[in-house]
Design a protein around this motif. Structure first.
Motif, PDB file in Angstrom:
ATOM      1  N   CYS A   1       0.828  -1.211   0.000  1.00 13.46           N
ATOM      2  CA  CYS A   1       0.000   0.000   0.000  1.00 13.46           C
ATOM      3  C   CYS A   1       0.862   1.260   0.000  1.00 13.46           C
ATOM      4  CB  CYS A   1      -0.923   0.008   1.213  1.00 13.46           C
ATOM      5  SG  CYS A   1      -2.249  -1.220   1.156  1.00 13.46           S
TER       6      CYS A   1
ATOM      7  N   LEU B   1       0.972   4.008  -2.938  1.00 10.41           N
ATOM      8  CA  LEU B   1       0.709   5.414  -2.641  1.00 10.41           C
ATOM      9  C   LEU B   1       1.818   6.306  -3.176  1.00 10.41           C
ATOM     10  CD1 LEU B   1      -0.885   7.649  -1.212  1.00 10.41           C
ATOM     11  CD2 LEU B   1       0.372   7.082   0.900  1.00 10.41           C
TER      12      LEU B   1
ATOM     13  N   SER C   1      -5.428   7.505   2.183  1.00  9.36           N
ATOM     14  CA  SER C   1      -4.501   6.656   2.923  1.00  9.36           C
ATOM     15  C   SER C   1      -4.172   7.153   4.325  1.00  9.36           C
ATOM     16  CB  SER C   1      -3.188   6.504   2.137  1.00  9.36           C
ATOM     17  OG  SER C   1      -3.398   5.791   0.938  1.00  9.36           O
TER      18      SER C   1
ATOM     19  N   TRP D   1      -7.425  -1.336   2.959  1.00  6.13           N
ATOM     20  CA  TRP D   1      -6.550  -0.265   2.456  1.00  6.13           C
ATOM     21  C   TRP D   1      -5.980  -0.644   1.087  1.00  6.13           C
ATOM     22  CZ3 TRP D   1      -1.214   1.336   4.953  1.00  6.13           C
ATOM     23  CH2 TRP D   1      -0.763   2.497   4.323  1.00  6.13           C
TER      24      TRP D   1
ATOM     25  N   VAL E   1      -6.568   1.453  -2.565  1.00  6.78           N
ATOM     26  CA  VAL E   1      -5.511   2.111  -3.345  1.00  6.78           C
ATOM     27  C   VAL E   1      -5.280   1.401  -4.675  1.00  6.78           C
ATOM     28  CG1 VAL E   1      -4.359   3.105  -1.332  1.00  6.78           C
ATOM     29  CG2 VAL E   1      -3.707   0.808  -2.097  1.00  6.78           C
TER      30      VAL E   1
END
Length: 403
Positions: free
Chosen positions: A9, A13, A36, A75, A79
């Motif tokens: 993640c 990001l 996030s 999460w 994303v």
């Protein structure tokens, strides 16, 4: 497994933010960061045996807890959905970015309406500055209208540059920020973000790496101001320990707590609403007096758009929680995908003197944080304001034609 998901993640990001900054898609970058931020408590899993999502209450979990994996998976799906949409958008051919020579509205239509937006903005800003303690009870209900009106004024100034009007618009933003902070609110942050991103969007051809660094530093300062305002509002001493605590655990972290309960109690699918929450959002877009006149209860209230899943003292819920409540894990992925598709569409290349495009861009910039952290109805309200503004511009056009 959870550590692998968290690491992935963070990598996604960073990659998405870098891609967005290179391609100057600042709206998508802002969304990726805001999405996030509430999950960043999971990052401590990379070096510690526990993760702390909130220091008050039982919100610390060992890495082998099943919940840590579930939250990491949510999460990850969010994303990944956003990154997938962004990469697919790269395959779409660029549209025509030449100036519109046959626009239906003329600059004069916008400028006449701008006088109304300016009057509304100045009235409420002055009221707040003069009546800090005795604030109108109904002011909270029109807070978004004031912010959007100021955005309309600043977008007009950016689209049709004038040093005199640019100074006036900037002073209006500063005055609203001061008045807002004096009453203990932090909504000035979204207005400043919209102002800065609108300016960057309008003059994207001038943005260099050093400019981005300056903007990042300024945004950090604005964020710090919001934290300090929240501490003063709650009578918290401004000590170094307290400031650090509020930076790490603030309202943008607390909105993950309803999701904690959801993933703990409703993992097996018995909670699914199959879009009922989103339907309630659309049914809540009309002004409150209309519901009162017909004796109908508004499905989602303005003061608490997350009322359908509420923890006392926590007024928000992450967009992933809304998606999970309606469609489970697939909804989480779909929410990130659709959100980035929409923002990628809005964040197209600037067309010279296209006020409507810039206006929509800045409205979205002001609504991203609220829509991700407190409910998508904030973004829907911005779109309603945009449509109503089109009606106002049309009225101004009729006035000019019929003269």
């Amino acid at each position: 497994m959870a550590i692998l998901l968290v690491s992935t993640c963070l990598l996604i990001l960073v990659v998405q933010c870098v891609l967005c900054l290179i391609s100057k898609k600042y709206l998508v970058a802002l969304y990726a960061v805001c999405y996030s931020v509430p999950f960043l408590g999971l990052v401590s899993s990379l070096w510690a045996d526990t993760v702390t999502l909130w220091p008050i209450g039982d919100y610390s979990f060992y890495l082998d807890d099943q919940f840590v994996f579930r939250l990491s998976l949510v999460w990850f799906l969010g994303v990944v959905g956003g990154l997938t949409a962004y990469l697919l958008a790269l395959l779409v051919p660029a549209g025509n970015t030449s100036p519109r020579r046959d626009a239906f509205f003329s600059p004069m239509d916008f400028k006449l309406a701008g006088l109304l937006f300016l009057s509304v903005s100045v009235f409420f800003v002055l009221f707040r500055l003069i009546n800090v303690e005795a604030m109108l009870e109904m002011f909270a209900g029109v807070e978004a209208v004031v912010v959007f009106s100021i955005i309309a004024v600043t977008a007009m100034v950016f689209a049709y540059p004038s040093w005199y009007m640019l100074t006036l618009a900037t002073l209006l933003v500063v005055a609203y920020s001061v008045a807002n902070a004096m009453t203990g609110d932090r909504d000035f942050v979204v207005l400043v973000v919209a102002y800065v991103l609108g300016l960057m969007y309008r003059y994207s051809h001038l943005i260099k790496f050093k400019t981005l660094l300056c903007v990042a530093a300024f945004m950090a300062l604005i964020l710090s101001s919001g934290v300090v305002v929240s501490m003063v509002r709650m009578d918290v001493d401004l000590t170094s320990d307290n400031i650090e605590q509020f930076f790490l655990f603030n309202s943008w972290n607390a909105i993950i707590l309803p999701l904690v309960q959801q993933l703990t109690s409703f993992w097996d699918g018995e909670h699914l609403r199959y879009g009922q929450t989103y339907l309630d959002m659309f049914l809540s877009l009309a002004p409150s007096p209309i519901y009162t006149a017909f004796g109908v209860v508004k499905p989602i209230t303005l003061d608490n758009p997350a009322y359908w899943y509420f923890i006392t003292g926590m007024g928000g819920i992450h967009a992933a929680g809304v998606a999970f409540e309606n469609f489970g894990l697939f909804g989480v992925f779909l929410n990130g995908f659709i959100s980035v598709c929409f923002l990628r569409f809005v964040d197209s290349r600037w067309r010279d003197k296209d006020f409507l495009q810039l206006f929509l861009y800045m409205l979205c910039a002001a609504s991203i944080m609220h829509s991700v952290w407190y409910g998508e109805i904030s973004m829907l309200n911005a779109m309603v304001f945009y449509v109503l503004s089109l009606g106002l511009f049309f009225a101004m056009k009729l006035v000019r034609v019929l003269k």
